[in-house]
Enzyme design. Structure first.
Site, mmCIF file in Angstrom:
data_model
loop_
_atom_site.group_PDB
_atom_site.id
_atom_site.type_symbol
_atom_site.label_atom_id
_atom_site.label_comp_id
_atom_site.label_asym_id
_atom_site.label_seq_id
_atom_site.Cartn_x
_atom_site.Cartn_y
_atom_site.Cartn_z
ATOM 1 N N TYR A 163 -6.089 -7.454 -9.040
ATOM 2 C CA TYR A 163 -6.598 -6.782 -7.850
ATOM 3 C C TYR A 163 -7.956 -7.352 -7.450
ATOM 4 O O TYR A 163 -8.822 -7.598 -8.304
ATOM 5 C CB TYR A 163 -6.784 -5.282 -8.114
ATOM 6 C CG TYR A 163 -5.507 -4.493 -8.213
ATOM 7 C CD1 TYR A 163 -4.732 -4.230 -7.089
ATOM 8 C CD2 TYR A 163 -5.079 -3.981 -9.439
ATOM 9 C CE1 TYR A 163 -3.571 -3.494 -7.167
ATOM 10 C CE2 TYR A 163 -3.917 -3.235 -9.535
ATOM 11 C CZ TYR A 163 -3.166 -2.998 -8.393
ATOM 12 O OH TYR A 163 -2.008 -2.263 -8.487
ATOM 13 N N ASP B 225 7.797 -5.103 -1.355
ATOM 14 C CA ASP B 225 7.582 -3.661 -1.341
ATOM 15 C C ASP B 225 8.442 -2.950 -0.302
ATOM 16 O O ASP B 225 8.750 -1.761 -0.468
ATOM 17 C CB ASP B 225 6.109 -3.354 -1.027
ATOM 18 C CG ASP B 225 5.198 -3.597 -2.216
ATOM 19 O OD1 ASP B 225 5.434 -4.580 -2.942
ATOM 20 O OD2 ASP B 225 4.257 -2.816 -2.422
ATOM 21 N N TYR C 278 -4.258 -8.460 -3.494
ATOM 22 C CA TYR C 278 -3.875 -8.536 -4.899
ATOM 23 C C TYR C 278 -2.726 -9.514 -5.091
ATOM 24 O O TYR C 278 -1.984 -9.822 -4.163
ATOM 25 C CB TYR C 278 -3.538 -7.155 -5.471
ATOM 26 C CG TYR C 278 -2.196 -6.556 -5.131
ATOM 27 C CD1 TYR C 278 -1.140 -6.609 -6.039
ATOM 28 C CD2 TYR C 278 -1.997 -5.884 -3.921
ATOM 29 C CE1 TYR C 278 0.082 -6.029 -5.752
ATOM 30 C CE2 TYR C 278 -0.787 -5.297 -3.633
ATOM 31 C CZ TYR C 278 0.255 -5.365 -4.548
ATOM 32 O OH TYR C 278 1.472 -4.791 -4.252
ATOM 33 N N ASN D 162 1.064 9.062 -8.140
ATOM 34 C CA ASN D 162 0.778 7.623 -8.207
ATOM 35 C C ASN D 162 -0.363 7.293 -9.167
ATOM 36 O O ASN D 162 -1.353 6.656 -8.789
ATOM 37 C CB ASN D 162 0.446 7.090 -6.807
ATOM 38 C CG ASN D 162 1.599 6.309 -6.211
ATOM 39 O OD1 ASN D 162 2.384 5.692 -6.916
ATOM 40 N ND2 ASN D 162 1.708 6.335 -4.895
ATOM 41 N N GLY E 48 13.222 8.266 -13.078
ATOM 42 C CA GLY E 48 13.681 6.890 -13.176
ATOM 43 C C GLY E 48 15.135 6.736 -12.767
ATOM 44 O O GLY E 48 15.617 7.385 -11.826
ATOM 45 N N GLY F 114 9.158 3.919 -5.485
ATOM 46 C CA GLY F 114 8.610 5.272 -5.412
ATOM 47 C C GLY F 114 8.189 5.653 -4.007
ATOM 48 O O GLY F 114 8.411 6.783 -3.559
ATOM 49 N N ASP F 115 7.572 4.704 -3.299
ATOM 50 C CA ASP F 115 7.165 4.963 -1.911
ATOM 51 C C ASP F 115 8.392 5.164 -1.026
ATOM 52 O O ASP F 115 8.410 6.042 -0.159
ATOM 53 C CB ASP F 115 6.339 3.793 -1.377
ATOM 54 C CG ASP F 115 5.129 3.498 -2.239
ATOM 55 O OD1 ASP F 115 4.588 4.433 -2.840
ATOM 56 O OD2 ASP F 115 4.736 2.316 -2.308
ATOM 57 N N GLY G 168 0.856 -1.177 0.000
ATOM 58 C CA GLY G 168 0.000 0.000 0.000
ATOM 59 C C GLY G 168 0.892 1.226 0.000
ATOM 60 O O GLY G 168 1.775 1.342 0.858
#
Length: 344
Positions: free
Chosen positions: A117, A300, A101, A178, A234, A263-264, A45
């Site tokens: 998802y 993640d 997901y 996002n 990137g 990214g998070d 998340g």
């Protein structure tokens, strides 16, 4: 830019992150979802990822959301709380499920990547502009949001519009665009996300998701309102626009294991350095270092580098920074090295 927020409030935290988290199932081996024989359970998340990384890096963080009154909801609350994140304001919904997901291994940007998802009608999609406790949401130096929440439902979009409305008593609002095209059912996403970004104080946006704009300067022209705009480019690096100042910092070379969560992690590193009042070049470098930690693990979330070591890397001269190459296990190795140095 230094966040202020309600510093005298009794339950003040460094960052409040609001948004949906899901249980994620990671494949046991590469291949199409139809061919993968088994999966490993994890959590995913955007906003809770940021909260977990910040908590692991020594900041106080709170996650605000809704999950089902089900075992997957139990797992999310326990796992995210295990990182040291305050989860006391996560509401349980007995009538709606926790989202889940499945995804394939490898780079999310690749043509062969699949994501399935199961989040329609989830507990988090039922959030409204009046649902989360306003005091809990605003009791932070920073309120971190993302455009994913706006895509979940009409009531979630109302909530996002309320939280990004400019008012004198709000904390510093951080917004990660996002843009996830698969979550939007119509073509309104670019306009909606631009409007939300214009209400934020600090905005993160990937150049590849910036409405077809082909330069950082064009993105800034489209978003002149945020005090700080971070355009992620990137593997090349990232550019920050702060007032009239423009700063570009290249990313270090990274041996990528999986391009998920980077990214998070970048947002968490940048926010961490912002909370500490570090100069913009160091904020960007801390973002790159946190992203490198995420890129070198399959899931993640990754163990962040020890703060002292990250500070030393962020302070390198441009030549030494340009020689950096980070691979799997680099954060654990630096953590052990720092502990050995401190041991008499």
């Amino acid at each position: 830019m230094t966040p202020t927020g309600p510093c005298n409030a009794p339950d003040v935290v460094d960052v409040v992150a609001l948004g949906e988290s899901m249980v994620t199932f990671l494949p046991s081996r590469p291949g199409r979802l139809a061919e993968v024989p088994s999966f490993e359970r994890g959590i995913g998340g955007a906003e809770s990822n940021v909260a977990c990384v910040l908590a692991a890096a020594g900041h106080s963080a709170r996650w605000v959301s809704r999950v089902g009154a089900d075992p997957f909801g139990d797992h999310l609350v326990e796992a995210i709380g295990g990182y040291g994140v305050d989860v006391a304001h996560v509401r349980r919904d007995p009538g709606r499920p926790t989202g889940i997901y499945f995804r394939t291994a490898g780079d999310r940007a690749g043509d062969a990547h699949e994501v399935a998802y199961y989040r329609a009608g989830s507990a988090a999609s039922a959030m409204t502009a009046t649902d989360p406790d306003p005091a809990a949401v605003r009791a932070g130096r920073v309120l971190h949001l993302s455009g994913i929440t706006a895509a979940l439902s009409g009531t979630c979009l109302d909530l996002m519009r309320e939280l990004t409305a400019r008012r004198a008593d709000r904390p510093l609002v951080s917004f990660d665009v996002n843009h996830r095209p698969g979550l939007w059912r119509d073509t309104a996403a670019p306009a909606v996300l631009r409007d939300l970004a214009r209400g934020a104080d600090l905005v993160f946006v990937g150049q590849d998701e910036a409405w077809g704009l082909h330069s950082a300067e064009a993105v800034r022209a489209a978003l002149p309102e945020p005090e700080v705009l971070v355009v992620k480019q990137g593997a090349a690096g990232a550019t920050v626009f702060e007032g009239r100042h423009v700063t570009f910092v290249p990313a270090p070379r990274v041996d990528v294991v999986a391009a998920v969560g980077a990214g998070d992690a970048f947002a968490a590193g940048f926010l961490s350095a912002t909370l500490r009042g570090l100069p913009v070049r160091h904020r960007l470098r801390h973002g790159h270092l946190m992203a490198a930690a995420a890129l070198t693990v399959p899931g993640d979330l990754a163990t962040p580098p020890a703060r002292e070591h990250a500070d030393r890397l962020a302070a390198l001269d441009d030549t030494a920074w340009g020689r950096l190459r980070l691979g799997p296990g680099w954060t654990e190795r630096t953590q052990r090295a720092d502990e050995e140095v401190r041991t008499p």
